[in-house]
Structures are given as C-alpha cells and as structure tokens.
Design an enzyme around this catalytic site. Sequence first.
Site, PDB file in Angstrom:
ATOM      1  N   SER A 299       0.819  -1.217   0.000  1.00  0.00           N
ATOM      2  CA  SER A 299       0.000   0.000   0.000  1.00  0.00           C
ATOM      3  C   SER A 299       0.849   1.262   0.000  1.00  0.00           C
ATOM      4  CB  SER A 299      -0.922   0.004   1.222  1.00  0.00           C
ATOM      5  OG  SER A 299      -0.163  -0.060   2.421  1.00  0.00           O
TER       6      SER A 299
ATOM      7  N   ASN B 267      -1.498  -2.727  13.159  1.00  0.00           N
ATOM      8  CA  ASN B 267      -2.953  -2.603  13.288  1.00  0.00           C
ATOM      9  C   ASN B 267      -3.350  -1.332  14.026  1.00  0.00           C
ATOM     10  OD1 ASN B 267      -2.816  -5.104  12.128  1.00  0.00           O
ATOM     11  ND2 ASN B 267      -3.894  -6.199  13.759  1.00  0.00           N
TER      12      ASN B 267
ATOM     13  N   THR C 140     -40.825  24.404  -8.350  1.00  0.00           N
ATOM     14  CA  THR C 140     -41.058  23.088  -7.764  1.00  0.00           C
ATOM     15  C   THR C 140     -41.380  22.147  -8.920  1.00  0.00           C
ATOM     16  OG1 THR C 140     -43.451  23.344  -7.446  1.00  0.00           O
ATOM     17  CG2 THR C 140     -42.021  24.130  -5.667  1.00  0.00           C
ATOM     18  N   HIS C 141     -40.889  20.922  -8.844  1.00  0.00           N
ATOM     19  CA  HIS C 141     -41.056  19.966  -9.949  1.00  0.00           C
ATOM     20  C   HIS C 141     -40.477  20.532 -11.256  1.00  0.00           C
ATOM     21  CE1 HIS C 141     -43.824  17.616  -7.408  1.00  0.00           C
ATOM     22  NE2 HIS C 141     -44.313  18.793  -7.054  1.00  0.00           N
TER      23      HIS C 141
ATOM     24  N   SER D 252     -16.706  23.519 -27.736  1.00  0.00           N
ATOM     25  CA  SER D 252     -16.931  22.271 -28.460  1.00  0.00           C
ATOM     26  C   SER D 252     -15.878  22.124 -29.549  1.00  0.00           C
ATOM     27  CB  SER D 252     -18.329  22.280 -29.091  1.00  0.00           C
ATOM     28  OG  SER D 252     -18.453  21.258 -30.059  1.00  0.00           O
TER      29      SER D 252
ATOM     30  N   LYS E 158     -20.533  26.920 -29.131  1.00  0.00           N
ATOM     31  CA  LYS E 158     -20.849  26.336 -27.832  1.00  0.00           C
ATOM     32  C   LYS E 158     -20.027  26.940 -26.695  1.00  0.00           C
ATOM     33  CE  LYS E 158     -23.194  23.428 -26.916  1.00  0.00           C
ATOM     34  NZ  LYS E 158     -22.894  21.982 -26.942  1.00  0.00           N
TER      35      LYS E 158
ATOM     36  N   ASN F  29     -19.841  25.485 -22.954  1.00  0.00           N
ATOM     37  CA  ASN F  29     -20.346  24.403 -22.115  1.00  0.00           C
ATOM     38  C   ASN F  29     -20.004  24.608 -20.636  1.00  0.00           C
ATOM     39  OD1 ASN F  29     -21.262  23.080 -24.445  1.00  0.00           O
ATOM     40  ND2 ASN F  29     -19.276  22.085 -24.738  1.00  0.00           N
TER      41      ASN F  29
ATOM     42  N   GLU G 222     -20.660  20.415 -14.619  1.00  0.00           N
ATOM     43  CA  GLU G 222     -20.903  19.009 -14.936  1.00  0.00           C
ATOM     44  C   GLU G 222     -19.891  18.107 -14.236  1.00  0.00           C
ATOM     45  OE1 GLU G 222     -20.855  19.014 -19.170  1.00  0.00           O
ATOM     46  OE2 GLU G 222     -22.791  20.026 -19.353  1.00  0.00           O
TER      47      GLU G 222
ATOM     48  N   TYR H 213      -8.924  -6.438  12.989  1.00  0.00           N
ATOM     49  CA  TYR H 213      -8.316  -6.017  11.720  1.00  0.00           C
ATOM     50  C   TYR H 213      -8.331  -7.143  10.695  1.00  0.00           C
ATOM     51  CZ  TYR H 213      -5.232  -4.118   8.236  1.00  0.00           C
ATOM     52  OH  TYR H 213      -4.735  -3.659   7.041  1.00  0.00           O
TER      53      TYR H 213
ATOM     54  N   GLN I  48      -7.368  -2.412   3.956  1.00  0.00           N
ATOM     55  CA  GLN I  48      -6.390  -1.642   3.185  1.00  0.00           C
ATOM     56  C   GLN I  48      -7.089  -0.712   2.200  1.00  0.00           C
ATOM     57  OE1 GLN I  48      -2.462  -3.337   2.279  1.00  0.00           O
ATOM     58  NE2 GLN I  48      -3.100  -3.279   0.136  1.00  0.00           N
TER      59      GLN I  48
ATOM     60  N   LYS J 140      -8.071   3.316   2.880  1.00  0.00           N
ATOM     61  CA  LYS J 140      -7.195   4.463   2.599  1.00  0.00           C
ATOM     62  C   LYS J 140      -7.331   4.925   1.153  1.00  0.00           C
ATOM     63  CE  LYS J 140      -3.964   1.964   4.408  1.00  0.00           C
ATOM     64  NZ  LYS J 140      -4.867   1.100   5.183  1.00  0.00           N
TER      65      LYS J 140
END
Length: 472
Positions: A29, A116, A161-162, A283, A289, A291, A296, A323, A328, A331
């Site tokens: 690790s 541990n 709303t909605h 784009s 464009k 964007n 996003e 443990y 592992q 992390k």
Amino acid sequence: MNPESNNRKLWGGRFSEKTDLVLESLNASISYDKRMWKEDLKGSRAYTVALLRAGLLTEDESKEILKGLDMVHEEWEKNTFIILPSDEDIHTANERRLKELIGHSALKLHTGRSRNDQVVTDMRLWLRSGLGDFSVLLCDIIKLCTVRAQQEIDILMPGYTHLQRAQPVRWSHWLLSYCWSLKADHDRLKQLSERINVLPLGSGAIAGNPFLIDRQFLADELDFQHVSSNSMHAVGDRDFIVEFLFWASLTSIHLSRLAEDLILFSSQEFGFVTLSEAYSTGSSLMPQKRNPDSLEIIRGTAGKIYGHCTGVMMILKGLPSTYNKDLQEDKVAMFAVFDCLKAILQVAGGVINTLQVKNFNCRAALSPDMLATDVAYYLVKKGVSFREAHHLAGEVVAKAEQDRVTVSNLPLNTLRDISNFFEDDINEIWNYESSVEQYQVKGGTSRSSVTLQISELLQWHDNIRSLIQPQV
C-alpha cells in the site's frame, strides 16, 4: 526459499517461501499510504517517549531514535526519501530507513506496537488534520454566496417546484438556500471531527499493550481528546472513515444540486446566469458552444464520491471482528474522496465568485400565472376558507387559459362570475415586488427575511472563521 527476502519483511520470520509476486503487488500500500509519512513519524515520536517513560528504552536510545526520526522526516520533506521494493507500507518504509540511519536501536521502536493500531492512528491523525481544509472552503463558499445575496437582493426570479415555475422569489433567497445546506455540512464536519479524535495507539494487534504504556500520555502528545476503551474495537473500527465518506457524499450532493440548477440557469432556455470563461469550455465541432463543464464535473464527481462511500460500507459489512486486510481499501477511498471533494469545493467557489446574473432575464421569466397563489391569498383575506379559495383561484387560471389571456387581464366582471368576493382591489396583487414582500416570516423571501438570513450567515461565518487557521 529466499531468507534475505523474508528477513526484509516485518513479519517474515516464520515464512520459508517467497510471497507470490502478484500478491506482493496487491498487498503493498506504499504507493498511496505514503501520504501519511508525517503522521506515521509523529506517532512514532510520541511512542518513543512513551517507551522511555515505561522503562523500555534508555535515555540514549530514545535520543538516538528521535534524532533518526527527524532525519527520516527531513528526507520526506526534501523529497529525497527512497522507497524500496521491499517497503510494503509507510510503516515498513519508515522503520526500514530508521534502522539504516541509526542501527540496532531502531528495532526497539515497535515494542508492543502493531501495524494494526499504528495505521488507524495515522489515518485519524491525517484525516483530522485535513478536515480543516474543508472547514475553510465551506466557510469561504458560504461567504461568497452571502455577499452576492446582499449585493443582488433586488433581483427577482421564478422559484421552481417539480422544475415548473411556482412563485416569484428573490435570487438571493435561492442562493442562500444552498448556504444553509453547506452550513449544515459544516456543522456535521465539526461533529465528525470530534469522533475522529480518539486515540487507538496502544491497542496492539488485538489484545492491548502488555508494557504499561501510558496511553493518556500518548493522547496528550498527539492532541487526541479521548483514548479508545477496547483494543479489539480500536484496531478494527472504521466507522470514522465511513462517516467521513458519507459526510463527503452528502456535501457533494449539495454541490451537485447547486451545479444542476446553475447548468439549467446558464442555458439559453433560462438565460439567468452566464458562467465565466474560466469555468466554461467549448466544443471541438460547434464553434458557438459554451459548455458548463465545471458544473458538470462537480455533478459527476459527486457520483464518484458516493461510489467510494458505498464501496467501503460493502467491505465492512462482511468482516469478522478486529483487523482484516480488506481494510487496506479504506485508505484508497479516504484519499480519493478527500482530493475529489476538495477540488470540487474549490471549483464551486470559483464558479460562484465569477458568474454573472442577468437581472433582465430573471425578471422576464416571471409571469402573472405565478401569482395564482396570491389570488387564493386575496380571497382568504376576504374571509374565504383556503380550500375554497384555492379552488376558485384554479377556476381563474382555467378561465384565463380558455380565453387565451393572462390572469391579470381577466376583466373584473369575469372574475365576479367566478366569485363575488373579487373587487376592484384585485388589481393590487398583480405586482411581483408586493408578492415577494408578503413572505415576511423568518425564512421567507421578503427583503427583511432575506436580510435576516444574510446577517445570521455573516455572523456565523465571522465566528467560525476566527477559530480556524488559514489554508496552507
């Protein structure tokens, strides 16, 4: 058999065969937990002094180990520390290098300690330190939104709303709605920090420490508020990681919803805001464009963060006590989520700080039909029950649609055909400013209510910001 290979491992004494190379790679690790080098050395310094106090080190040995740990620290800090293939993890790497620097005394450092309890101590130290970054970022975003709300308090826009136009609201009221979500995230962050602040060091591998190590001294040295009460629980507990991942998921959900609103608001169909070019892209095919990729990415990253959260919970759900090597993966998730959330908080702050609000377009999106609720309220003030008033207001809307006019252009005689409670003063309700100003209760969208929100948030920000250190 390769005795030399086994001797390089902290656990290799009872093994006579080399570890499979694929397993060796999966087992290691160090590629990611090296980020905890500072915390690992900090824990080792405190443990060295605890060993001295317990009579397990001499003064000379203690000084030698502390000096060696300082040398290892300097190598990491200067980026000259060399990781070897035999270094499974940050604990192995630091202990191996310490032995190279000071010799035999280094072999006493691990007395009574296990990886541990060492790893979970490192994780708590690392995460506790890192949470301060989020506190600063959340405070700063809340301040940015609040200042904008104060400056742009007169901008009116449709509330939804909605995803359908509902009632007129202040732009500031919409913006502050996200401040309160982020403030709640900050409140939860403080609670999380308290639960992280429990010392596991001194728990050993499972049964505890047999050498009467002063764990309260360790807690004081490492600034932990509490000492764990059960060694088995301490080494296997990853609830604090799950809580962090859930907290990050919830915070990212709030950022994602903010991003979604702004994506819609920045489209030509809405046209309420324009993103800075610094937070937009183009784009490769369509030259016109612009964007909202920044938003996003925030929205997409929220999904990734939530995926890490569910992944760790699925790992934990089937583990036996204490443990297990499955842990592992905690992390991997902790570091990835930390980095992802920090990045999108920074981007969100930049977007909010630089976007432009189009007052005219926000206003133009308002329409008289959004005042249908005000028609019902008008009738209520005339003594009509709300349920009846709601029904009558619905008839007004239906009549306007039937006659192909706006509700505000229906003649009084037509309205009186629906209800005799309509009088000349009905014309007073066809005013968006008056509509928003009627919501003067705490939490409403009137100027006074929004100003109160701004005041509360600015005061909260100043109180919190004075308690946290600036970002490094």
